[in-house]
Design an enzyme around this catalytic site. Structure first.
Site: not given
Ligand code: UDP
Ligand code: MG
Length: 140
Positions: A11, A51, A59, A87, A93, A104, A114, A117, A128
């Site tokens: 990100k 998203y 948010f 993950r 998150t 993260r 964060n 993704h 995606e």
């Protein structure tokens, strides 16, 4: 049966803070192969579309404007149980709740910024991935 592929984005905060190299190192050290990769930027429209599942969340607007605020690295990754394994590697998150050693925990700045993704299911990984890459690019 769990799939061999997942989708990730490094990100804008992590790109701006100079963490691309370290994050790709962690990803490859964890046994993921890079099937496709792109240094790119999302428009607000494309970020909103990516998203869209979070459209009703409080948010959403902040997330869309943040995700279109700078360059990102989008990639398709391969490993056994790719979605779950990735993950685990990226952590919770909220970086304050993420386990020690996770991406993260190490590189994120806040719950919205964060760092990274990771797809949450095999189905979303496929959706995606095709948002950024053609079939030809993914099987190059
Ligand atoms: N997000 C946020 N505030 C929140 C929850 C999520 O800004 O309270 C952002 C954050 O960047 C997160 C993304 O929205 O990565 C998608 O949220 P999700 O719940 O899908 O978290 P993830 O799957 O990325 O861990
Ligand atoms: Mg998610």
């Amino acid at each position: 049966m769990s799939g061999k592929r997942t989708f990730t984005m490094i990100k804008p905060d992590a790109v701006q803070n100079g963490h691309i190299g370290a994050i790709l190192h962690d990803i490859t050290q964890a046994g993921f192969k890079i099937a496709a990769m792109k240094y790119t930027r999302l428009t607000t429209e494309r970020a909103g579309e990516f998203y869209a599942v979070h459209k009703e969340r409080p948010f959403y607007q902040e997330l869309v404007s943040y995700m279109s605020s700078g360059t990102i690295v989008a990639a398709v990754l391969e490993k056994e149980n790719a979605v779950t394994s990735f993950r685990d590697l990226i952590g919770a998150t909220d970086p304050q709740k993420a386990d020690e050693g996770t991406i993260r925990k190490k590189y994120a700045t806040s719950i919205s910024a964060n760092a990274i993704h990771g797809s949450d299911s095999d189905e979303n990984a496929a959706i995606e991935s095709s948002f950024f890459f053609s079939q030809l690019e993914m099987f190059a």
